[in-house]
Each structure stands twice: as C-alpha cells, then as structure tokens.
Design an enzyme around this catalytic site. Structure first.
Site, PDB file in Angstrom:
ATOM      1  N   LYS A 197       0.704  -1.235   0.039  1.00  0.00           N
ATOM      2  CA  LYS A 197      -0.438  -0.297  -0.333  1.00  0.00           C
ATOM      3  C   LYS A 197       1.083   1.446  -0.033  1.00  0.00           C
ATOM      4  CE  LYS A 197      -0.091   0.383   4.972  1.00  0.00           C
ATOM      5  NZ  LYS A 197      -1.248   0.631   5.745  1.00  0.00           N
ATOM      6  N   ARG A 205     -11.226   0.465  14.498  1.00  0.00           N
ATOM      7  CA  ARG A 205     -10.770   1.277  13.149  1.00  0.00           C
ATOM      8  C   ARG A 205     -11.751   0.764  11.943  1.00  0.00           C
ATOM      9  NH1 ARG A 205      -5.320   1.329  10.286  1.00  0.00           N
ATOM     10  NH2 ARG A 205      -4.950  -0.451   9.814  1.00  0.00           N
ATOM     11  N   HIS A 212      -6.157  -6.718  12.942  1.00  0.00           N
ATOM     12  CA  HIS A 212      -5.395  -6.060  13.266  1.00  0.00           C
ATOM     13  C   HIS A 212      -4.591  -5.138  14.488  1.00  0.00           C
ATOM     14  CE1 HIS A 212      -2.189  -3.620  11.022  1.00  0.00           C
ATOM     15  NE2 HIS A 212      -2.542  -1.742  11.128  1.00  0.00           N
ATOM     16  N   ARG A 261       0.227 -10.756   7.724  1.00  0.00           N
ATOM     17  CA  ARG A 261       0.270  -9.069   6.508  1.00  0.00           C
ATOM     18  C   ARG A 261       1.974  -8.365   7.334  1.00  0.00           C
ATOM     19  NH1 ARG A 261      -4.852  -9.221   8.989  1.00  0.00           N
ATOM     20  NH2 ARG A 261      -3.905  -7.139   9.805  1.00  0.00           N
ATOM     21  N   TYR A 321      14.781  30.933   5.230  1.00  0.00           N
ATOM     22  CA  TYR A 321      12.919  31.593   5.281  1.00  0.00           C
ATOM     23  C   TYR A 321      13.203  31.519   7.020  1.00  0.00           C
ATOM     24  CZ  TYR A 321      10.898  31.065   1.165  1.00  0.00           C
ATOM     25  OH  TYR A 321      10.673  30.778  -0.130  1.00  0.00           O
ATOM     26  N   CYS A 348      13.275  25.499   3.266  1.00  0.00           N
ATOM     27  CA  CYS A 348      12.108  26.045   1.857  1.00  0.00           C
ATOM     28  C   CYS A 348      11.175  23.586   1.510  1.00  0.00           C
ATOM     29  CB  CYS A 348      12.971  26.400   0.547  1.00  0.00           C
ATOM     30  SG  CYS A 348      14.422  27.006   1.568  1.00  0.00           S
ATOM     31  N   MET A 349      10.708  24.625   0.214  1.00  0.00           N
ATOM     32  CA  MET A 349       9.663  23.818  -0.080  1.00  0.00           C
ATOM     33  C   MET A 349      10.061  22.921  -1.302  1.00  0.00           C
ATOM     34  SD  MET A 349       6.433  24.418  -3.012  1.00  0.00           S
ATOM     35  CE  MET A 349       5.601  24.830  -1.400  1.00  0.00           C
ATOM     36  N   ASP A 350      11.742  23.636  -2.216  1.00  0.00           N
ATOM     37  CA  ASP A 350      12.119  22.695  -2.996  1.00  0.00           C
ATOM     38  C   ASP A 350      14.031  22.796  -3.015  1.00  0.00           C
ATOM     39  OD1 ASP A 350      10.049  22.888  -3.919  1.00  0.00           O
ATOM     40  OD2 ASP A 350      10.540  25.154  -4.608  1.00  0.00           O
TER      41      ASP A 350
HETATM   42  C1  PLP Z   1      -4.679  -3.708   7.928  1.00  0.00           C
HETATM   43  C2  PLP Z   1      -2.693  -3.903   7.936  1.00  0.00           C
HETATM   44  N1  PLP Z   1      -2.087  -5.007   7.846  1.00  0.00           N
HETATM   45  C3  PLP Z   1      -0.817  -4.778   7.767  1.00  0.00           C
HETATM   46  C4  PLP Z   1      -0.164  -4.221   7.756  1.00  0.00           C
HETATM   47  C5  PLP Z   1       1.959  -4.183   7.601  1.00  0.00           C
HETATM   48  O1  PLP Z   1       1.751  -3.648   8.968  1.00  0.00           O
HETATM   49  P1  PLP Z   1       4.190  -3.818   8.594  1.00  0.00           P
HETATM   50  O2  PLP Z   1       4.428  -2.777   8.058  1.00  0.00           O
HETATM   51  O3  PLP Z   1       4.129  -3.068  10.006  1.00  0.00           O
HETATM   52  O4  PLP Z   1       4.486  -5.171   8.578  1.00  0.00           O
HETATM   53  C6  PLP Z   1      -0.386  -3.199   7.630  1.00  0.00           C
HETATM   54  C7  PLP Z   1       0.026  -1.366   7.473  1.00  0.00           C
HETATM   55  O5  PLP Z   1      -0.086  -0.414   8.145  1.00  0.00           O
HETATM   56  C8  PLP Z   1      -2.678  -2.519   7.634  1.00  0.00           C
HETATM   57  O6  PLP Z   1      -2.882  -1.505   7.766  1.00  0.00           O
END
Ligand code: PLP
Length: 391
Positions: free
Chosen positions: A44, A142, A171, A227, A271, A318-320
């Site tokens: 992700k 969540r 989770h 995961r 800045y 700065c921004m850049d």
């Molecule tokens: C639902 C879920 N599963 C697994 C992960 C993976 O986490 P990590 O990067 O700590 O392995 C995340 C990441 O935040 C997550 O949101």
C-alpha cells in the site's frame, strides 16, 4: 549512480534509490522464519514510498502469492501493470464500488452487510464469486465487525451464495511495543471466534492478524497468514521488537549539492532566518525540500551524510531546498552526492533516526517521499529501471 546515468533518465538532482536485492533478501529471511504460514506482502501507499508497481512486480517474481493495498485504485494500478497474483484490498469500500472488486478479480476486506450484499449481487450478475476477507475489530476500533458480534455476522455472510469468504482478519494497534498484553487479548478474542465458528461448521481458510511487529514478537498469532510491509523494506517497526534478521534497508534518498556559499558572522540562512552564523561558515544548498517529504521540523537538527560523514542542516527547510553546514568539509563541491536517508560508507541515517527528530514513525518518513523524486531501481548495484512520473 553516475552523473551521466542520472541525466539520461531524469534531470532532478534528487532521487530515491531502491535496492531490489535488499527487498529479496529481507523477504527470504522473513519467509524462512514463517515455515508453512503464508505471507501477504503489503505494498500500500506506493509500497511505503518505494514504488508499488516495481516492488509488486519484483515480489511476484520472488514467488509472493498475495499482495495487499488499501484502496481500489492502488489495486487496479497493479492489475493494469500486469500483476497477476492475488491482491487484497484492505481498505473499506462502499456498496457502489463492488463492481471494481469483481471486474479486477480482487480480494476485498469487508464487514458491512450492505457491501456484502452489493458484492454478492455483482458477482451473481457476472456469474462468478466475490472473494472477501471478513474484518473483525478486536480492539483497533478502525474497520471490522466488533469481536462481540462477529459470530452472528459471519454466519449471516456465509448465506450469500456468490461470496467466498477466503479469510478472516484483524489488526493490532500495538504489536511492536514492549507490553504485549493487549495484543495477546486481541489474539484470544480472534482465536475464540475461530473455534466457535469451527464448532458451528463454518470454516474460513485464512485467519490472519500479524503485521511486522506480530511477525517478530507474536509467533503464536501467525495463524495461517501474516501481512508484512515494513520488514520487507528493511526496517524494524520499533526499537522494542526482537531483531532476528539481518535486514537490509532498501531505500536511499540522495541529492546533489546545487550551490555552495560562504557566509559571515551575523548572516542568516533561509526562510524565517532560523540559522544565524556566529562565525564564517560554509553552507551547501541541497535541491530538496519539504514538498518532497523532507520534514520542516528537521530545521537545524536534521542530519545528512556527505563523504560518509554526518553534517547538520542549517536553518529552515524551503519547499524545494534546504541547507547544510559544511564548514568542516573543505573538499565538497557542487554536484557532490549527499545522502538524506540510507547508508553511505559505514554510516546510516535510518527512517527511525529521522522519525525520532520529528516525533513521527519510520512508516510516515518512508511513505512521504514525494512523486517529484524519481525512483531508481538497482540490482547488483546496477540500475535496472527508473520511474519518473513527471517525464
Ligand atoms: C491492515 C494492515 N495489515 C498489515 C500492515 C503491515 O504492517 P507492517 O508494515 O508493520 O508490516 C498494515 C500496515 O500498516 C495494515 O494496515
């Protein structure tokens, strides 16, 4: 990478190098530790900033069979890039988005009955099945059906004829802290749901709850699948976890000195005039700033590596662009490479080092490097691919 190479593919003298061999080595170590437990690689947020398409393709080449993202767009981006393996969308969808799940053969995290109904209807209309992983909220508050209502919910979901419940997931809000008591309570809640459902004759193939922290510290919670994101990219999730692996940081953010100037006592930099010279100083201007994900809170405290040594930012960002005090580096020249994050020589500036200074976490530091920084992919130290969304 050499000057010629960088100018061949992009002009920006600031980029992120992504070491694909490091990702493969980290993956191999995590896998060896898991035995028969399946691994779902979390890509992700553009693979935590490293580039979702290239990282996903590479992981698929390494034999990874399931990837996870958190939006349908992220999942579709990967499908359109030719990623064939299972893709689990861990983000919530609305009923009117069921079509995309079915069309792109995604696996969908789900817990709301209207979404289940929509997925069921869409799959039935297409003569196929929608694959879901039921989310149970065991304490994160969540997504997910509350652990208190999970049995009844899963029973109800199992009546949808065009839905295949491939997994049940939850989770951890805190798997990487020293105190594991809440994580263990969540695990007990989750396992109790599994055994009650089994007794009722409802068997779900994949039960999964562990992220990187859980992989490291909660082997009793590995269940059928884990995961994993951060570990694959070469970083431990906190300083409190077990560290059984020789992780190799996969990302390095590099820039090149754009200008050098000598300033006198009383002169200020940048800045807000946050740095005032008390004596003659030499300042290097780096062409990378907060719009690239380099946090403004690093003013006067951020560190970079130049010629394998640490140098400190001078003044605000700065921004850049930003500024580094190089008074003690007499040999630096415009064009010299500077490492903002990653290894150079025997030194390293890790995402954790940066996170500590800005009251953040390594996840945020990694994920914020912006799209203006070309991603340069390396194997055996050689460039194999470059992604520059701008050109
Ligand atoms: C639902 C879920 N599963 C697994 C992960 C993976 O986490 P990590 O990067 O700590 O392995 C995340 C990441 O935040 C997550 O949101």
């Amino acid at each position: 990478m050499s000057k010629t190479q960088s100018q061949t593919y992009f002009y920006r003298p600031s980029w992120m190098e992504v070491d694909l061999d490091a990702i493969a080595a980290n993956l191999a170590q995590v896998r060896a530790n898991l035995g028969a437990v399946q691994l779902c690689a979390v890509v992700k947020a553009d693979a935590y900033g490293l580039g979702a398409i290239e990282v996903a393709r590479w992981l698929e080449q390494q034999g990874v069979q399931r990837l996870a993202v958190v939006t349908l767009d992220e999942a579709i981006e990967l499908r359109r890039a030719g990623v064939h393996c299972a893709i689990l969308n861990m983000g919530a969808i609305f009923p009117d988005q069921a079509e995309a799940v079915v069309e792109y053969h995604l696996e969908q995290m789900a817990f709301q009955s209207d979404v289940m109904q929509a997925l069921n209807a869409r799959a039935a209309a297409c003569g196929t099945e929608a694959v879901v992983h039921v989310k149970v909220d065991t304490g994160m508050s969540r997504y997910g059906v509350s652990w208190r209502d999970a049995i009844a919910a899963v029973e109800a979901f199992s009546h949808f004829r065009s839905i295949r419940v491939a997994g049940a997931m939850t989770h951890f809000p805190m798997s990487d802290g020293l105190d594991k008591s809440f994580a263990l309570l969540q695990m007990e809640r989750f396992k109790a749901i599994r055994s009650t459902l089994q007794k009722k004759g409802i068997s779900i193939p994949l039960w999964h709850m562990c992220n990187s922290g859980g992989v490291l510290d909660l082997p009793q919670a590995h269940l059928d699948m884990v995961r994993v994101g951060l570990l694959l990219y070469g970083y431990y999730p906190s300083s409190d976890v077990n560290r059984p692996f020789q992780l190799q940081p996969a990302a390095r953010v590099v820039t090149r000195i754009a200008a050098l100037r000598t300033i006198q006592r009383g002169d200020t930099v940048g800045y807000g005039r946050r740095f005032m010279a008390e004596k003659e100083e030499r300042i290097a201007v780096l062409p990378i700033g907060y719009a690239d994900g380099y946090d403004r809170k690093l003013r006067n405290i951020g560190e970079v590596l130049i010629q394998g040594r640490r140098a400190t930012l001078a003044g605000g960002l700065c921004m850049d662009a930003c500024f580094v005090r190089v008074t003690d580096f007499p040999h630096v020249r415009p064009g010299d490479e500077v490492t903002l994050m990653g290894r150079e020589g025997g030194e390293e500036i890790s995402p954790h080092d940066i996170a500590r200074k800005i009251d953040s976490v390594s996840y945020e530091v990694l994920a914020r490097w912006g799209r203006r920084l070309p991603r340069v992919y390396l194997r055996d130290g050689k460039v194999t691919e470059i992604r520059n969304p701008l050109l």
